[in-house]
Design a protein around this motif. Sequence first.
Motif, PDB file in Angstrom:
ATOM      1  N   ARG A 108      -2.966  -1.947  -3.565  1.00 32.49           N
ATOM      2  CA  ARG A 108      -3.779  -0.752  -3.341  1.00 32.49           C
ATOM      3  C   ARG A 108      -2.834   0.421  -3.097  1.00 32.49           C
ATOM      4  O   ARG A 108      -2.527   0.766  -1.950  1.00 32.49           O
TER       5      ARG A 108
ATOM      6  N   ASP B 112      -1.784   6.915 -15.438  1.00 33.97           N
ATOM      7  CA  ASP B 112      -0.843   7.190 -14.348  1.00 33.97           C
ATOM      8  C   ASP B 112       0.433   6.366 -14.511  1.00 33.97           C
ATOM      9  O   ASP B 112       1.553   6.874 -14.340  1.00 33.97           O
TER      10      ASP B 112
ATOM     11  N   SER C  94      -1.593   4.471  -4.587  1.00 38.36           N
ATOM     12  CA  SER C  94      -2.012   5.647  -5.343  1.00 38.36           C
ATOM     13  C   SER C  94      -1.019   5.941  -6.459  1.00 38.36           C
ATOM     14  O   SER C  94       0.094   5.402  -6.497  1.00 38.36           O
ATOM     15  N   ALA C  95      -1.425   6.831  -7.353  1.00 36.24           N
ATOM     16  CA  ALA C  95      -0.542   7.237  -8.444  1.00 36.24           C
ATOM     17  C   ALA C  95       0.718   7.903  -7.903  1.00 36.24           C
ATOM     18  O   ALA C  95       1.823   7.686  -8.414  1.00 36.24           O
ATOM     19  N   GLU C  96       0.569   8.706  -6.860  1.00 33.96           N
ATOM     20  CA  GLU C  96       1.728   9.389  -6.287  1.00 33.96           C
ATOM     21  C   GLU C  96       2.710   8.398  -5.677  1.00 33.96           C
ATOM     22  O   GLU C  96       3.931   8.510  -5.867  1.00 33.96           O
TER      23      GLU C  96
ATOM     24  N   SER D 277      -8.755   8.344 -15.203  1.00 36.74           N
ATOM     25  CA  SER D 277      -9.788   8.748 -14.258  1.00 36.74           C
ATOM     26  C   SER D 277     -10.860   9.553 -14.976  1.00 36.74           C
ATOM     27  O   SER D 277     -10.663  10.037 -16.091  1.00 36.74           O
TER      28      SER D 277
ATOM     29  N   ASN E 275       0.847  -1.192   0.000  1.00 37.29           N
ATOM     30  CA  ASN E 275       0.000   0.000   0.000  1.00 37.29           C
ATOM     31  C   ASN E 275       0.883   1.243   0.000  1.00 37.29           C
ATOM     32  O   ASN E 275       2.113   1.142  -0.099  1.00 37.29           O
ATOM     33  N   ASP E 276       0.283   2.413   0.118  1.00 35.28           N
ATOM     34  CA  ASP E 276       1.050   3.658   0.040  1.00 35.28           C
ATOM     35  C   ASP E 276       2.122   3.748   1.119  1.00 35.28           C
ATOM     36  O   ASP E 276       3.176   4.361   0.907  1.00 35.28           O
TER      37      ASP E 276
ATOM     38  N   ASN F 253      -5.672  -1.399  -7.766  1.00 35.81           N
ATOM     39  CA  ASN F 253      -6.885  -0.654  -7.439  1.00 35.81           C
ATOM     40  C   ASN F 253      -7.147   0.461  -8.452  1.00 35.81           C
ATOM     41  O   ASN F 253      -6.241   0.946  -9.130  1.00 35.81           O
TER      42      ASN F 253
ATOM     43  N   ASP G 227      -7.625   3.506  -8.249  1.00 37.51           N
ATOM     44  CA  ASP G 227      -6.990   4.815  -8.067  1.00 37.51           C
ATOM     45  C   ASP G 227      -5.731   4.967  -8.909  1.00 37.51           C
ATOM     46  O   ASP G 227      -5.276   6.086  -9.156  1.00 37.51           O
ATOM     47  N   LEU G 228      -5.158   3.851  -9.328  1.00 35.96           N
ATOM     48  CA  LEU G 228      -3.962   3.869 -10.175  1.00 35.96           C
ATOM     49  C   LEU G 228      -4.378   3.451 -11.580  1.00 35.96           C
ATOM     50  O   LEU G 228      -4.670   2.288 -11.839  1.00 35.96           O
TER      51      LEU G 228
END
Length: 263
Positions: free
Chosen positions: A91, A122, A93-95, A149, A67-68, A115, A117-118
Amino acid sequence: MAFNSLNMDEASPASLTDLCLSYVSRNLERFCVKHADGSLCLRDSLLFPQELADQLLAKMATEGLLNDSTVGVFRSSEYLRLRRACIRTARISAEAFQRALCPHRLLELDAARVNADLTISDILHGLASNKHCRESLQRLVLTGLTMSSLEEPSCHCFSSLQGLRSLSLANVDFYDSGLADVCSLSRLESLDLSNTSVTNLNPLLGLRERLRSLTLHQLKRLEMSTAQLLAVIGQLEALQMNVVPSGVWKLLPRMNQTYGGLG
């Protein structure tokens, strides 16, 4: 005395390496400090063998621990050097993806079913930001991802990854406009377009001298006749294996005779 044979794979205990990686994955905070943004960083500057770094990332993804926060340990690319990165179902994020994975000199990236969100946009943007990835990434698996997105329009950047040899876009909302971009890749040899929204396969002719493997299951929006489809496939000179779309299985004997090795 009766003897019941056992499947060796099931009976064999986990390797010491696998046990150690599982322990590290599940107890990562014991070996780390936490940054202000919540991401983890290894407390000691330990240089992992490159293969072990790949295996650790895959283990964390497989066990649902990526995860992040935890992916932050891979920001130290001089100590944990990734080449074949597997982040399946993670899971993140793009960042977090950009900061932790994109600085590495990746040869392969398997991001199947990460997930929502990515997005694919991205991932492509992040990979393209690294000169080494643009030139050296050879295999990219994007099965089951979202192109972009809702807030940002889809931007096709496949052509920036000039070293790419294998690409999977199965089960992606992928359309004709992106296929032309993909088919500009000068080294692409393997392509999976199964269950996408492609309607016309003519852009594949741009790969006629290079494409060796083509998978096309369930192209439900294909707007080509059987004759048109076979005309395109027949011009793919390097093709060794082809899995045809549903609806033309009756043509397999003819296609086997012409191209060989169809599955």
